[in-house]
Design an enzyme around this catalytic site. Sequence first.
Site, PDB file in Angstrom:
ATOM      1  N   ASP A 171       0.846  -1.204   0.000  1.00 10.64           N
ATOM      2  CA  ASP A 171       0.000   0.000   0.000  1.00 10.64           C
ATOM      3  C   ASP A 171       0.880   1.253   0.000  1.00 10.64           C
ATOM      4  O   ASP A 171       1.692   1.446   0.901  1.00 10.64           O
ATOM      5  CB  ASP A 171      -0.913  -0.008   1.226  1.00 10.64           C
ATOM      6  CG  ASP A 171      -2.076   0.965   1.083  1.00 10.64           C
ATOM      7  OD1 ASP A 171      -1.844   2.124   0.690  1.00 10.64           O
ATOM      8  OD2 ASP A 171      -3.220   0.570   1.358  1.00 10.64           O
ATOM      9  N   SER A 221      -7.027   3.956  -1.775  1.00  7.78           N
ATOM     10  CA  SER A 221      -6.905   2.493  -1.797  1.00  7.78           C
ATOM     11  C   SER A 221      -8.222   1.776  -2.093  1.00  7.78           C
ATOM     12  O   SER A 221      -8.205   0.656  -2.599  1.00  7.78           O
ATOM     13  CB  SER A 221      -6.377   1.994  -0.448  1.00  7.78           C
ATOM     14  OG  SER A 221      -5.127   2.553  -0.174  1.00  7.78           O
ATOM     15  N   THR A 284      -7.980  -1.669   1.578  1.00  5.24           N
ATOM     16  CA  THR A 284      -7.368  -2.670   0.696  1.00  5.24           C
ATOM     17  C   THR A 284      -7.866  -4.088   0.973  1.00  5.24           C
ATOM     18  O   THR A 284      -8.394  -4.740   0.062  1.00  5.24           O
ATOM     19  CB  THR A 284      -5.825  -2.579   0.776  1.00  5.24           C
ATOM     20  OG1 THR A 284      -5.445  -1.229   0.507  1.00  5.24           O
ATOM     21  CG2 THR A 284      -5.169  -3.513  -0.208  1.00  5.24           C
ATOM     22  N   PHE A 410      -4.381  -9.104  15.545  1.00  2.00           N
ATOM     23  CA  PHE A 410      -3.238  -8.903  16.420  1.00  2.00           C
ATOM     24  C   PHE A 410      -3.138  -7.522  17.058  1.00  2.00           C
ATOM     25  O   PHE A 410      -2.206  -7.252  17.796  1.00  2.00           O
ATOM     26  CB  PHE A 410      -1.949  -9.218  15.652  1.00  2.00           C
ATOM     27  CG  PHE A 410      -1.934 -10.624  15.122  1.00  2.00           C
ATOM     28  CD1 PHE A 410      -1.786 -11.713  15.987  1.00  2.00           C
ATOM     29  CD2 PHE A 410      -2.100 -10.879  13.766  1.00  2.00           C
ATOM     30  CE1 PHE A 410      -1.795 -13.015  15.515  1.00  2.00           C
ATOM     31  CE2 PHE A 410      -2.097 -12.181  13.281  1.00  2.00           C
ATOM     32  CZ  PHE A 410      -1.949 -13.251  14.150  1.00  2.00           C
ATOM     33  N   GLU A 454      -1.338  -7.859   2.015  1.00  2.00           N
ATOM     34  CA  GLU A 454      -1.104  -6.418   1.951  1.00  2.00           C
ATOM     35  C   GLU A 454      -0.099  -5.971   3.008  1.00  2.00           C
ATOM     36  O   GLU A 454      -0.230  -6.301   4.185  1.00  2.00           O
ATOM     37  CB  GLU A 454      -2.409  -5.628   2.186  1.00  2.00           C
ATOM     38  CG  GLU A 454      -2.179  -4.123   1.980  1.00  2.00           C
ATOM     39  CD  GLU A 454      -3.103  -3.194   2.750  1.00  2.00           C
ATOM     40  OE1 GLU A 454      -3.758  -3.657   3.703  1.00  2.00           O
ATOM     41  OE2 GLU A 454      -3.156  -2.010   2.413  1.00  2.00           O
ATOM     42  N   ASP A 459       2.186   2.787   3.439  1.00  2.00           N
ATOM     43  CA  ASP A 459       1.353   3.966   3.221  1.00  2.00           C
ATOM     44  C   ASP A 459       1.293   4.864   4.459  1.00  2.00           C
ATOM     45  O   ASP A 459       1.476   6.074   4.376  1.00  2.00           O
ATOM     46  CB  ASP A 459      -0.051   3.472   2.857  1.00  2.00           C
ATOM     47  CG  ASP A 459      -1.033   4.595   2.614  1.00  2.00           C
ATOM     48  OD1 ASP A 459      -0.830   5.347   1.653  1.00  2.00           O
ATOM     49  OD2 ASP A 459      -2.014   4.701   3.379  1.00  2.00           O
ATOM     50  N   HIS A 463       2.490   8.725   5.061  1.00  5.43           N
ATOM     51  CA  HIS A 463       1.558   9.764   5.516  1.00  5.43           C
ATOM     52  C   HIS A 463       2.134  10.512   6.729  1.00  5.43           C
ATOM     53  O   HIS A 463       1.933  11.704   6.884  1.00  5.43           O
ATOM     54  CB  HIS A 463       0.203   9.159   5.900  1.00  5.43           C
ATOM     55  CG  HIS A 463      -0.681   8.840   4.729  1.00  5.43           C
ATOM     56  ND1 HIS A 463      -1.032   9.774   3.782  1.00  5.43           N
ATOM     57  CD2 HIS A 463      -1.313   7.696   4.362  1.00  5.43           C
ATOM     58  CE1 HIS A 463      -1.837   9.218   2.878  1.00  5.43           C
ATOM     59  NE2 HIS A 463      -2.018   7.948   3.205  1.00  5.43           N
TER      60      HIS A 463
HETATM   61 ZN   LIG Z   1      -2.975   6.272   2.153  1.00  2.00          ZN
END
Ligand SMILES: [Zn+2]
Length: 641
Positions: A171, A221, A284, A410, A454, A459, A463
């Site tokens: 991602d 996404s 995702t 988890f 994924e 990602d 960010h």
């Molecule tokens: Zn993002």
Amino acid sequence: MNKIRLSAIALAVMGLSACGSDGDDGQTGANGVDGSDGKNSIVTQTVLQQGNAHCPNSGVKVDSGLDSNANGQLDETEIQATNYVCEAGVTEVTNTQIATSLNNDWFKAGQQTITHAKSTWQNAVSAAAGAKAMSNNNARIVTLSGDANAQAAQLTELKQQAKNIILFVGDGMGISTVTAARILDGQNKGKMGEEHQLSFEQFPFAGLAKTYNVDAQTPDSAGTMTAMMSGVKTDVGVIGINENIERGNCATQSGNELVTALELAEIAGKSTGIISTARITHATPAATYAKSPDRNWEDVSDMPQSAIDAGCTDIATQLIEFEQHLESRYSDIDVDGIDVVMGGGRRHFLPKDPAFNSPDANSATEGDRTDNRNLITEWQTAYPQGHYVYDEAGFNAINPDSTNKLFGLFNESHMQYAADRKNDIAGEPSLTAMTEKAIKILDNNDQGFFLMVESGRIDHSHHAGSAYGALTDTIEFANAVAKADSMTDDDDTLIVVTADHGHVFTIAGYPKRGNPILGKVVNVGKDEPALAEDGMPYTTLGYTNGRGFMDLGDETNADASYDHDINTGRKDLTNVDTTATGFHQEALIPKSSETHSGEDVGIFAKGPGAFLVNGTNEQSIIFHVMDKAANLVQQANSQLN
Ligand SMILES: [Zn+2]
């Protein structure tokens, strides 16, 4: 372009042949070369590859002569004339002129790679070539019986038939992220770095995906993963529903739901699995199993009352009820549900009541659900033979040979960054460990499996403005791909590795070869950091927008930047260790969170059907590659009829 060039050569050859036939009609059996008639003259044509001494840009060698010993071939000693019809190419050069390139090891290695990739492709698509034994090392060796045509057909089918599909999604793993992670991984291994290759960069096939959503130049996404999973591009923020939806409007959903590769695999009788280091209800992973007019409807408390009243279901519930939802959409099917689910996001499955907290809960009240449902116990009731785990010890105790249903949550929200995993309260498995366990469970099914993996936090780290975090998660992602590759066979498993979108993350300046990728720019031939026009040093890696510079020392949690004020613009980094885990790169434009970017992402593939990955494509091509490779639609349809 190729076709035009080839026909130019063909015309030239015809011209030569025409000259030779002047006075020689081949009727009387006399001399065929000197202009008299003769039956024993032979003209042969040999295709010359690029780099040939006579035709550097490729061409055709034309030999003519007499078959004196009448063996039906023009032997070396019988050649009386040789002509070359050379392809002009872009520029007219002789081998001497390009000798520096032709003799260069990098150049030769590149030619070899191209030749290999091309022959792999030719072997894969050519049934005729396939009927012969494969000489090339990496090609499969298949023992076939029957006549040549049957063999060819059999082989073509084999080559396009994937029993298993593994889709890896990094991602936010844009091209610059792949490049920087490759260099960091190489440098971590003691190399200069640039020459290194991540596991999936060694795959024989690659292409590009255009990532825009139907209504957005720069995507999210939800829209991108829907494209990959369904073969249909849709609007930003929408999960598993086509562009006729109005985001957030439940009433516009009906009739616009898309079928996904995971659902088709499930119907076709394959085992299915999804893994994410993000919340398993995040965009995702959700796009593999859910239909939601809004990606944010992760649990019922996230939904507007109007949507609940209109009959829309939250994403967590859709995961738990996947089996019954799928069976209700198609008559006469009986599926067994998703077999392996692992990720974060416990809060969306538990009631908003501290009594339901997990032993390793972070928050005082872990659960978010306002409908009092405990979806974890609902899953356990639906799958009494299944195993639910919430920490690393529980995960490690799972025996994959005797397990056919595994549900692992988890963390109450996203799982830890790879660099921060050691700080988790009860411990979490790594992405590689989850991938390994999932494959061991899923491959218990002779019909094969579909698995989506994924790396969700590449990602998130971008960010938060932490290149260290994003690259470290990308390296772990590459390790997971390597593990999957080592556990599966290229003969029956298609592996596709891609990203949903990129980030405004750059590799810039003119740092010398081998300069630490997380470091300050040191120019070629220099030992001290270069100074910009403002008199201050600068880093190779940077962001166009975001929260900006942070010097958080040895902090490994990228999200720690959200505890500090936005700090964009140029900073004096003279006394800052920019390679420290807690360093956050400078950003130009202040944003509460760094943003996605709109450029293409890479697609890397190997296994049956992988040759279909090349060129620049709409992102939805990924579904079609998987479908073509494993006949998902056809197999699912045959179950339905
Ligand atoms: Zn993002």
